[in-house]
Design a protein around this motif. Structure first.
Motif, PDB file in Angstrom:
ATOM      1  N   CYS A 141      21.455 -11.228  -8.142  1.00  0.00           N
ATOM      2  CA  CYS A 141      21.742 -10.962  -6.730  1.00  0.00           C
ATOM      3  C   CYS A 141      23.012 -10.143  -6.525  1.00  0.00           C
ATOM      4  O   CYS A 141      23.404  -9.885  -5.389  1.00  0.00           O
TER       5      CYS A 141
ATOM      6  N   SER B 118      26.204 -12.817  -2.818  1.00  0.00           N
ATOM      7  CA  SER B 118      25.608 -13.963  -2.124  1.00  0.00           C
ATOM      8  C   SER B 118      25.600 -15.209  -2.996  1.00  0.00           C
ATOM      9  O   SER B 118      25.468 -16.321  -2.489  1.00  0.00           O
TER      10      SER B 118
ATOM     11  N   SER C 233      23.409 -16.422  -4.698  1.00  0.00           N
ATOM     12  CA  SER C 233      22.211 -17.227  -4.435  1.00  0.00           C
ATOM     13  C   SER C 233      21.389 -17.506  -5.687  1.00  0.00           C
ATOM     14  O   SER C 233      20.712 -18.527  -5.770  1.00  0.00           O
ATOM     15  N   CYS C 234      21.443 -16.617  -6.673  1.00  0.00           N
ATOM     16  CA  CYS C 234      20.552 -16.791  -7.826  1.00  0.00           C
ATOM     17  C   CYS C 234      21.109 -17.767  -8.854  1.00  0.00           C
ATOM     18  O   CYS C 234      20.351 -18.382  -9.601  1.00  0.00           O
TER      19      CYS C 234
ATOM     20  N   LYS D 249      15.508 -13.940  -2.304  1.00  0.00           N
ATOM     21  CA  LYS D 249      16.423 -14.018  -1.152  1.00  0.00           C
ATOM     22  C   LYS D 249      17.858 -13.683  -1.557  1.00  0.00           C
ATOM     23  O   LYS D 249      18.814 -14.366  -1.187  1.00  0.00           O
ATOM     24  N   CYS D 250      17.979 -12.603  -2.308  1.00  0.00           N
ATOM     25  CA  CYS D 250      19.298 -12.184  -2.782  1.00  0.00           C
ATOM     26  C   CYS D 250      20.101 -11.481  -1.693  1.00  0.00           C
ATOM     27  O   CYS D 250      21.307 -11.299  -1.837  1.00  0.00           O
TER      28      CYS D 250
END
Length: 538
Positions: free
Chosen positions: A34, A42, A44-45, A462-463
């Protein structure tokens, strides 16, 4: 300025530098999905996790500031396990095949979707190169193969499979009809010599690929002509002219072939081992006594080998094909020849065999009827039954228009980002198990049909990179997260199209996407019958 320690390396950084940036500045590789330079992380990953030694906590390196005195572990077993878990969690929600089902069904693991795209674009030279990377005898196999790839074709469940074998034959026949045809450039000569006993599909395939890899090969065949059991098929199944032409084409790569000669005694075999750097036994089935005379161990089917490397219990001696398997499929015998060649090459160049490396692949498995319907819709062609693609030996086969139409029936099950996907790359490197956290729950979906920019929500992690790229471009529409909870996804405001939202930054979004969730339509075939017409790519 702050100084941090990453593993055993001290790194001096500017204030505000992240751990990831610090690591990269000294050549320490930390995986990311990400992260993209110039955009807000972010985190997120969680694939870029490292361990803060002081606290023992795992922290995302892309969003952790490098403060003075910070000590980081980036390569411990614990860190690797955490990254693997992060990858496996992402894969548990991933909807898509890295490689198409036909690839796994084919014993030779040929890149069938690539061949079909090349046929659709009428790139015949590229198509024969793709085929011959894995199959030395496509004109022969196109006629006699039992078509396991077509049994694995996802389109089977909708109407008929894509006629892969016949299309392979079309490409090969065109190549045989063009003088010297496709001739690969061999690797620099290694100075190593390989003896091959048996000139059937396995032995000749091995000689073809070993010669391409730079080794000198001598093939011995006890019969008066090469081809082994192919001669027993009859002219209706395999025209003698095709058999002779393709063997001659394969021989043009440069190996030596001697017929009416074989190795029968232990003394002859010992001499062979003295004269050559490696020996491959590739004779037909049912030669147990001959194998035992040479000192080779056998089982109920044939010569006993390490199935990962084709190595026998005698150093520098390998065996493959029906010499090992008994009565194998023709395509399996051909595949054995290439795989044995790869293992022998490893032995000759590295001094050890690591075996055949299979590509990592996330797999969708069985698809629901509504998902299959989407695949068929995306193919963009009305069904064309297999029996309509008739290869007529008397007229020289199928015309290019018919072949292009048939190739267009491919559902393109494999991912367009295969080979360039960062999720695939890191999952392979960290040996991630896609099934560790269970099978997928989401369904296959493609957003943006009718346009050139497509989006698969099931591949999105959703990165936020595409959202940031669109925002930075000051697009009138842009992208945003829509939905709530587990249903959140990237979407376009006002129900406008993806193409409208990313029109000015589509290439940037495609390049930045770490999973191939955003991509361009790979081709839009519009075949017009003008004799040997061209396929337009739009």
């Amino acid at each position: 300025m702050p100084t941090i320690r990453i593993d055993q390396t001290d790194v001096v950084v500017d204030p505000g530098t992240t751990v990831l940036e610090a690591a990269r500045s000294v050549g320490i590789e930390i995986p990311t999905l990400c992260y993209l330079k110039g955009y807000d992380p972010s985190a997120s990953c969680q694939v870029c996790l490292v361990r803060d030694v002081a606290t023992g906590r795992m922290v995302p390196s892309c969003a952790t500031t490098a403060t003075d005195g910070l000590q980081i572990e980036s390569e411990s077993d614990e860190v690797h396990a955490a990254r693997r878990t992060a990858l496996e969690l992402l894969l548990s929600e991933h909807v898509g095949d890295c490689l198409a089902p036909c690839h796994f069904a084919c014993p030779a693991h040929m890149d069938i979707p690539l061949m079909l795209r090349q046929i659709g674009d009428q790139e015949w030279s590229a198509a024969i190169e793709t085929i011959k990377n894995d199959i030395a005898f496509p004109a022969i196999l196109g006629r006699i193969c039992t078509k396991p790839c077509e049994k694995g074709c996802r389109r089977n469940a909708a109407d008929d499979p894509v006629a892969v074998c016949q299309l392979k034959q079309v490409v090969a026949d065109k190549d045989l009809a063009t003088g010297d045809g496709y001739q690969p450039e061999p690797r620099i000569a290694s100075g190593k010599r390989v003896a091959i006993i048996g000139a059937g599909l396995t032995g000749l395939s091995a000689a073809y690929y070993l010669t391409r890899l730079g080794h000198r090969c001598q093939v011995w065949e006890k019969a008066s002509q090469p081809g082994g059991r192919l001669h027993a098929l009859g002219a209706d199944a395999l025209p003698p002219a095709v058999l002779a032409s393709e063997i001659q084409r394969v021989r043009q790569v440069g190996f030596e072939l001697t017929c009416d000669r074989t190795v029968q005694s232990a003394d002859e075999f010992t001499t062979l081992l003295d004269d050559f750097d490696a020996v491959l036994v590739a004779w037909g089935e049912g030669q147990m006594q001959a194998a035992q005379r040479l000192g080779l161990k056998t089982n109920r089917k044939g010569i006993q080998v390490d199935r990962a490397t084709y190595a026998t219990d005698i150093d520098q001696v390998f065996a493959a094909g029906n010499a090992v398997r008994g009565n194998a499929l023709f395509v399996r015998s051909t595949a054995d020849g290439k795989e044995a060649a790869v293992c022998i090459d490893q032995y000759l160049t590295l001094g050890k065999m690591t075996g055949i490396t299979r590509s990592f692949s996330s797999r969708m498995g069985k698809v629901a009827p509504q998902e299959l319907g989407q695949f068929v819709q995306d193919a963009g062609h009305a069904p064309l039954a297999t029996e309509q693609l008739v290869v007529d030996e008397s007229t020289g086969g199928v015309d290019s228009v018919t072949a292009a139409k048939q190739s267009g029936r491919c559902l393109a099950c494999g991912c367009v980002a295969h080979g360039n996907c960062r999720l695939e790359h890191w999952a392979s490197k960290y040996n991630a198990d896609p099934g560790r956290f269970g099978s997928r729950q989401a369904t296959y979906e493609v957003v943006g049909r009718g346009g050139d920019v497509l989006f698969e929500p099931g591949k999105c992690i959703k990165c936020e990179l595409c959202i940031q790229i669109a925002s930075k471009s000051k697009s009138d529409l842009g992208l945003s997260f829509v939905g709530r909870g587990f249903d959140v996804r990237v979407g376009v405001p006002f129900d406008r199209s993806w193409e409208d939202a990313v029109r000015s930054v589509a290439q940037k979004c495609v390049d930045a996407c770490p999973t191939g969730a955003i991509y361009f339509r790979w081709r839009d075939v519009d075949v017009v019958d003008l004799g040997e017409s061209k396929t337009e790519s739009q």
